[in-house]
Design a protein around this motif. Structure first.
Motif, short mmCIF file in Angstrom:
data_model
loop_
_atom_site.label_atom_id
_atom_site.label_comp_id
_atom_site.label_asym_id
_atom_site.label_seq_id
_atom_site.Cartn_x
_atom_site.Cartn_y
_atom_site.Cartn_z
N ASN A 75 -52.36 4.46 18.56
CA ASN A 75 -53.66 3.93 18.11
C ASN A 75 -54.18 4.74 16.92
OD1 ASN A 75 -53.67 1.94 20.04
ND2 ASN A 75 -55.16 2.93 21.36
N LEU A 76 -54.05 6.05 17.00
CA LEU A 76 -54.54 6.90 15.91
C LEU A 76 -53.74 6.64 14.63
CD1 LEU A 76 -55.24 10.28 17.75
CD2 LEU A 76 -56.81 8.37 17.31
N ASN A 77 -52.44 6.45 14.76
CA ASN A 77 -51.62 6.13 13.58
C ASN A 77 -52.04 4.79 12.98
OD1 ASN A 77 -50.08 8.42 13.40
ND2 ASN A 77 -48.43 7.62 14.66
N SER A 78 -52.30 3.81 13.82
CA SER A 78 -52.75 2.50 13.34
C SER A 78 -54.09 2.62 12.63
CB SER A 78 -52.89 1.52 14.51
OG SER A 78 -51.64 1.25 15.09
N ILE A 79 -54.97 3.43 13.18
CA ILE A 79 -56.27 3.65 12.55
C ILE A 79 -56.11 4.34 11.21
CG2 ILE A 79 -58.44 4.95 12.74
CD1 ILE A 79 -58.34 4.28 15.77
N ASP A 80 -55.24 5.35 11.16
CA ASP A 80 -55.00 6.05 9.88
C ASP A 80 -54.61 5.06 8.79
OD1 ASP A 80 -55.57 8.51 11.01
OD2 ASP A 80 -53.46 9.10 11.20
N THR A 81 -53.68 4.19 9.09
CA THR A 81 -53.22 3.20 8.12
C THR A 81 -54.34 2.24 7.73
OG1 THR A 81 -50.99 3.33 9.03
CG2 THR A 81 -51.51 1.38 7.71
N PHE A 82 -55.06 1.74 8.73
CA PHE A 82 -56.15 0.80 8.48
C PHE A 82 -57.26 1.43 7.65
CE2 PHE A 82 -60.17 -1.21 9.85
CZ PHE A 82 -59.92 -2.52 9.45
N VAL A 83 -57.64 2.64 8.00
CA VAL A 83 -58.73 3.32 7.28
C VAL A 83 -58.31 3.62 5.84
CG1 VAL A 83 -60.14 5.43 7.18
CG2 VAL A 83 -59.82 4.26 9.35
N ASP A 84 -57.10 4.11 5.65
CA ASP A 84 -56.62 4.39 4.28
C ASP A 84 -56.63 3.11 3.43
OD1 ASP A 84 -56.28 7.11 4.65
OD2 ASP A 84 -54.16 6.94 5.14
N LYS A 85 -56.16 2.02 4.03
CA LYS A 85 -56.10 0.76 3.30
C LYS A 85 -57.50 0.21 3.00
CE LYS A 85 -54.45 -3.97 3.93
NZ LYS A 85 -53.83 -4.90 4.87
N THR A 86 -58.41 0.34 3.95
CA THR A 86 -59.74 -0.26 3.83
C THR A 86 -60.71 0.61 3.05
OG1 THR A 86 -59.35 -1.29 5.99
CG2 THR A 86 -61.61 -1.31 5.17
N THR A 87 -60.62 1.93 3.20
CA THR A 87 -61.65 2.82 2.64
C THR A 87 -61.10 3.81 1.62
OG1 THR A 87 -61.42 4.58 4.29
CG2 THR A 87 -62.86 2.72 4.87
N GLY A 88 -59.85 3.71 1.29
CA GLY A 88 -59.19 4.72 0.46
C GLY A 88 -59.76 4.94 -0.92
N ASP A 89 -60.56 4.00 -1.41
CA ASP A 89 -61.13 4.16 -2.75
C ASP A 89 -62.62 4.45 -2.76
OD1 ASP A 89 -62.14 1.69 -1.97
OD2 ASP A 89 -61.73 0.72 -3.90
N TYR A 90 -63.20 4.77 -1.62
CA TYR A 90 -64.64 5.03 -1.57
C TYR A 90 -65.04 6.18 -2.49
CZ TYR A 90 -65.41 1.91 2.45
OH TYR A 90 -65.52 0.82 3.28
N TYR A 91 -64.18 7.15 -2.65
CA TYR A 91 -64.49 8.29 -3.50
C TYR A 91 -64.61 7.90 -4.97
CZ TYR A 91 -59.69 8.52 -5.22
OH TYR A 91 -58.50 8.24 -5.83
#
Length: 130
Positions: free
Chosen positions: A67-83
């Motif tokens: 689950n944590l690995n799936s979240i890592d991938t999802f969060v990177d894809k969804t929020t990776g450019d917020y900075y």
């Protein structure tokens, strides 16, 4: 005797609901942590966080590693450019950002809620304990 059985069944039912809510809540907290830490690191490569929330969720809350690995991938894809996102005000700080603001919006989003509920249900077991 029948009342006792009904009470026991209800107790198990409500306990299962509370466990599922705890699981979803902890996975959402992990998602927020991932969003913040990765975006702050991208915004400033010298940034060093001493926040061990991810380890806490994995080790003490017994999060399912998949689950944590799936979240890592999802969060990177969804929020990776917020900075990279610009600020809405004319600030004199060239390094200004709204990383926390965007990550909090993501944390409260229906998109994250749906994703977490989907992966938490897909494991077929309770991934986190109280």
């Amino acid at each position: 005797m029948g009342t006792k059985i009904i009470n026991i069944v209800l107790l198990f039912f409500f306990n299962a609901i509370l466990s599922a809510q705890t699981e979803v809540g902890n996975l959402k907290k992990y998602s927020l942590h991932k969003c913040l830490s990765s975006n702050y690191k991208k915004a400033d490569p010298s940034f060093v966080s001493h926040d061990y929330s991810a380890s806490y969720i994995f080790q003490l809350k017994k999060a399912d590693y998949n689950n944590l690995n799936s979240i890592d991938t999802f969060v990177d894809k969804t929020t990776g450019d917020y900075y990279k996102r610009g600020v809405m005000e004319n600030l004199e700080d060239a390094n200004a950002n709204y990383i926390f603001w965007y990550c909090m919006d993501f944390y409260q989003s229906k998109e994250l809620d749906s994703f977490i509920k989907k992966i938490a249900g897909a494991t077929g077991k309770k991934s986190l304990k109280k």
